[in-house]
Design a protein around this motif. Sequence first.
Motif, PDB file in Angstrom:
ATOM      1  N   GLN A 134       0.848  -1.188   0.000  1.00 47.59           N
ATOM      2  CA  GLN A 134       0.000   0.000   0.000  1.00 47.59           C
ATOM      3  C   GLN A 134       0.889   1.246   0.000  1.00 47.59           C
ATOM      4  O   GLN A 134       1.751   1.416   0.845  1.00 47.59           O
ATOM      5  CB  GLN A 134      -0.893   0.012   1.238  1.00 47.59           C
ATOM      6  CG  GLN A 134      -1.813   1.211   1.317  1.00 47.59           C
ATOM      7  CD  GLN A 134      -2.706   1.166   2.551  1.00 47.59           C
ATOM      8  OE1 GLN A 134      -2.697   0.190   3.299  1.00 47.59           O
ATOM      9  NE2 GLN A 134      -3.445   2.220   2.775  1.00 47.59           N
ATOM     10  N   VAL A 135       0.635   2.120  -0.969  1.00 47.76           N
ATOM     11  CA  VAL A 135       1.430   3.341  -1.081  1.00 47.76           C
ATOM     12  C   VAL A 135       0.940   4.365  -0.053  1.00 47.76           C
ATOM     13  O   VAL A 135      -0.261   4.560   0.127  1.00 47.76           O
ATOM     14  CB  VAL A 135       1.322   3.932  -2.485  1.00 47.76           C
ATOM     15  CG1 VAL A 135       2.074   5.260  -2.559  1.00 47.76           C
ATOM     16  CG2 VAL A 135       1.868   2.955  -3.517  1.00 47.76           C
ATOM     17  N   GLN A 136       1.880   4.988   0.593  1.00 44.77           N
ATOM     18  CA  GLN A 136       1.534   6.000   1.583  1.00 44.77           C
ATOM     19  C   GLN A 136       2.500   7.166   1.479  1.00 44.77           C
ATOM     20  O   GLN A 136       3.710   6.973   1.404  1.00 44.77           O
ATOM     21  CB  GLN A 136       1.571   5.411   2.997  1.00 44.77           C
ATOM     22  CG  GLN A 136       1.029   6.320   4.065  1.00 44.77           C
ATOM     23  CD  GLN A 136       0.857   5.606   5.401  1.00 44.77           C
ATOM     24  OE1 GLN A 136       1.225   4.451   5.554  1.00 44.77           O
ATOM     25  NE2 GLN A 136       0.302   6.297   6.373  1.00 44.77           N
ATOM     26  N   LEU A 137       1.951   8.375   1.462  1.00 42.74           N
ATOM     27  CA  LEU A 137       2.758   9.591   1.489  1.00 42.74           C
ATOM     28  C   LEU A 137       2.443  10.312   2.784  1.00 42.74           C
ATOM     29  O   LEU A 137       1.279  10.604   3.059  1.00 42.74           O
ATOM     30  CB  LEU A 137       2.446  10.490   0.295  1.00 42.74           C
ATOM     31  CG  LEU A 137       2.610   9.900  -1.097  1.00 42.74           C
ATOM     32  CD1 LEU A 137       2.343  10.957  -2.153  1.00 42.74           C
ATOM     33  CD2 LEU A 137       3.987   9.316  -1.278  1.00 42.74           C
ATOM     34  N   THR A 138       3.465  10.624   3.544  1.00 42.28           N
ATOM     35  CA  THR A 138       3.281  11.261   4.844  1.00 42.28           C
ATOM     36  C   THR A 138       3.990  12.604   4.858  1.00 42.28           C
ATOM     37  O   THR A 138       5.212  12.666   4.759  1.00 42.28           O
ATOM     38  CB  THR A 138       3.826  10.375   5.971  1.00 42.28           C
ATOM     39  OG1 THR A 138       3.205   9.082   5.904  1.00 42.28           O
ATOM     40  CG2 THR A 138       3.534  10.998   7.332  1.00 42.28           C
ATOM     41  N   LEU A 183       6.080   2.126  -2.507  1.00 37.25           N
ATOM     42  CA  LEU A 183       6.223   2.227  -3.959  1.00 37.25           C
ATOM     43  C   LEU A 183       7.113   1.099  -4.456  1.00 37.25           C
ATOM     44  O   LEU A 183       8.204   0.903  -3.941  1.00 37.25           O
ATOM     45  CB  LEU A 183       6.805   3.581  -4.341  1.00 37.25           C
ATOM     46  CG  LEU A 183       5.894   4.770  -4.091  1.00 37.25           C
ATOM     47  CD1 LEU A 183       6.674   6.075  -4.073  1.00 37.25           C
ATOM     48  CD2 LEU A 183       4.786   4.828  -5.124  1.00 37.25           C
ATOM     49  N   ARG A 184       6.678   0.410  -5.485  1.00 36.70           N
ATOM     50  CA  ARG A 184       7.384  -0.782  -5.947  1.00 36.70           C
ATOM     51  C   ARG A 184       8.458  -0.482  -6.973  1.00 36.70           C
ATOM     52  O   ARG A 184       9.371  -1.285  -7.171  1.00 36.70           O
ATOM     53  CB  ARG A 184       6.386  -1.781  -6.527  1.00 36.70           C
ATOM     54  CG  ARG A 184       5.383  -2.293  -5.512  1.00 36.70           C
ATOM     55  CD  ARG A 184       4.480  -3.360  -6.115  1.00 36.70           C
ATOM     56  NE  ARG A 184       3.523  -3.885  -5.142  1.00 36.70           N
ATOM     57  CZ  ARG A 184       2.646  -4.832  -5.420  1.00 36.70           C
ATOM     58  NH1 ARG A 184       2.601  -5.364  -6.618  1.00 36.70           N
ATOM     59  NH2 ARG A 184       1.807  -5.253  -4.488  1.00 36.70           N
ATOM     60  N   SER A 189      17.729   9.343   0.470  1.00 37.89           N
ATOM     61  CA  SER A 189      16.739   8.341   0.104  1.00 37.89           C
ATOM     62  C   SER A 189      15.801   8.986  -0.899  1.00 37.89           C
ATOM     63  O   SER A 189      15.183  10.013  -0.612  1.00 37.89           O
ATOM     64  CB  SER A 189      15.944   7.886   1.320  1.00 37.89           C
ATOM     65  OG  SER A 189      14.807   7.157   0.926  1.00 37.89           O
ATOM     66  N   LYS A 190      15.704   8.430  -2.058  1.00 38.93           N
ATOM     67  CA  LYS A 190      14.888   9.022  -3.126  1.00 38.93           C
ATOM     68  C   LYS A 190      13.418   9.114  -2.751  1.00 38.93           C
ATOM     69  O   LYS A 190      12.650   9.781  -3.434  1.00 38.93           O
ATOM     70  CB  LYS A 190      15.038   8.187  -4.398  1.00 38.93           C
ATOM     71  CG  LYS A 190      16.455   8.170  -4.952  1.00 38.93           C
ATOM     72  CD  LYS A 190      16.829   9.479  -5.600  1.00 38.93           C
ATOM     73  CE  LYS A 190      18.138   9.349  -6.365  1.00 38.93           C
ATOM     74  NZ  LYS A 190      18.537  10.628  -6.979  1.00 38.93           N
ATOM     75  N   SER A 191      13.021   8.471  -1.700  1.00 40.62           N
ATOM     76  CA  SER A 191      11.613   8.459  -1.338  1.00 40.62           C
ATOM     77  C   SER A 191      11.218   9.629  -0.438  1.00 40.62           C
ATOM     78  O   SER A 191      10.092   9.674   0.048  1.00 40.62           O
ATOM     79  CB  SER A 191      11.269   7.143  -0.634  1.00 40.62           C
ATOM     80  OG  SER A 191      11.994   7.034   0.582  1.00 40.62           O
ATOM     81  N   ALA A 209       4.308  10.720  -8.897  1.00 43.12           N
ATOM     82  CA  ALA A 209       3.772  10.287 -10.181  1.00 43.12           C
ATOM     83  C   ALA A 209       4.889   9.676 -11.019  1.00 43.12           C
ATOM     84  O   ALA A 209       6.041  10.094 -10.934  1.00 43.12           O
ATOM     85  CB  ALA A 209       3.156  11.469 -10.916  1.00 43.12           C
ATOM     86  N   TYR A 210       4.492   8.689 -11.837  1.00 46.86           N
ATOM     87  CA  TYR A 210       5.468   8.029 -12.709  1.00 46.86           C
ATOM     88  C   TYR A 210       5.409   8.592 -14.112  1.00 46.86           C
ATOM     89  O   TYR A 210       4.337   8.876 -14.638  1.00 46.86           O
ATOM     90  CB  TYR A 210       5.179   6.528 -12.747  1.00 46.86           C
ATOM     91  CG  TYR A 210       5.595   5.794 -11.492  1.00 46.86           C
ATOM     92  CD1 TYR A 210       4.697   5.566 -10.460  1.00 46.86           C
ATOM     93  CD2 TYR A 210       6.896   5.332 -11.341  1.00 46.86           C
ATOM     94  CE1 TYR A 210       5.081   4.891  -9.309  1.00 46.86           C
ATOM     95  CE2 TYR A 210       7.290   4.659 -10.197  1.00 46.86           C
ATOM     96  CZ  TYR A 210       6.384   4.446  -9.190  1.00 46.86           C
ATOM     97  OH  TYR A 210       6.776   3.781  -8.053  1.00 46.86           O
ATOM     98  N   PRO A 211       6.562   8.742 -14.753  1.00 45.13           N
ATOM     99  CA  PRO A 211       6.584   9.131 -16.165  1.00 45.13           C
ATOM    100  C   PRO A 211       5.974   8.036 -17.036  1.00 45.13           C
ATOM    101  O   PRO A 211       5.925   6.864 -16.603  1.00 45.13           O
ATOM    102  CB  PRO A 211       8.080   9.265 -16.467  1.00 45.13           C
ATOM    103  CG  PRO A 211       8.741   9.399 -15.146  1.00 45.13           C
ATOM    104  CD  PRO A 211       7.893   8.623 -14.186  1.00 45.13           C
ATOM    105  N   PRO A 212       5.487   8.391 -18.218  1.00 46.72           N
ATOM    106  CA  PRO A 212       5.567   9.716 -18.820  1.00 46.72           C
ATOM    107  C   PRO A 212       4.493  10.656 -18.268  1.00 46.72           C
ATOM    108  O   PRO A 212       3.389  10.240 -17.970  1.00 46.72           O
ATOM    109  CB  PRO A 212       5.324   9.433 -20.300  1.00 46.72           C
ATOM    110  CG  PRO A 212       4.461   8.211 -20.301  1.00 46.72           C
ATOM    111  CD  PRO A 212       4.911   7.386 -19.125  1.00 46.72           C
ATOM    112  N   ILE A 213       4.898  11.907 -18.101  1.00 49.39           N
ATOM    113  CA  ILE A 213       4.002  12.934 -17.582  1.00 49.39           C
ATOM    114  C   ILE A 213       3.956  14.071 -18.589  1.00 49.39           C
ATOM    115  O   ILE A 213       4.981  14.666 -18.894  1.00 49.39           O
ATOM    116  CB  ILE A 213       4.501  13.457 -16.220  1.00 49.39           C
ATOM    117  CG1 ILE A 213       4.570  12.307 -15.202  1.00 49.39           C
ATOM    118  CG2 ILE A 213       3.586  14.567 -15.717  1.00 49.39           C
ATOM    119  CD1 ILE A 213       5.252  12.677 -13.911  1.00 49.39           C
TER     120      ILE A 213
END
Length: 124
Positions: free
Chosen positions: A1-5, A27-28, A75-77, A99-103
Amino acid sequence: QVQLTESGGGLVQAGGSLRLSCVASGLRSSGYVMGWFRQAPGKEREFVASINWAGDRTTNPNSVKDRFTISRGNSKSITYLQMNSLKPEDTAVYYCNVAYPPIHDYTQMTSGFWGQGTQVTVSS
């Protein structure tokens, strides 16, 4: 499960500074763009800043350019938003996005993953 804090919001006087943080988990895949948007009461959400995966390309709108700086942690996250010379019009809930590319146009991003938001209030 993706979580942004998100964290780091608060009340500050005009001219002051705040540093927002956003930690992404779950994020996988790598390669994602991270950014910040904000929404003031009665207004539409607006783009504030973005940074690419490598951390060598950032974008800001003119309204915050030279005052807000986005960066990425070792850490890139993790992403940070350093906000200086804050103005009352910067008052809003600030949201982190991944968000993942392409954007096509990140400033108009509505998809991807979003945090719950952190309140920033700038008093005059």
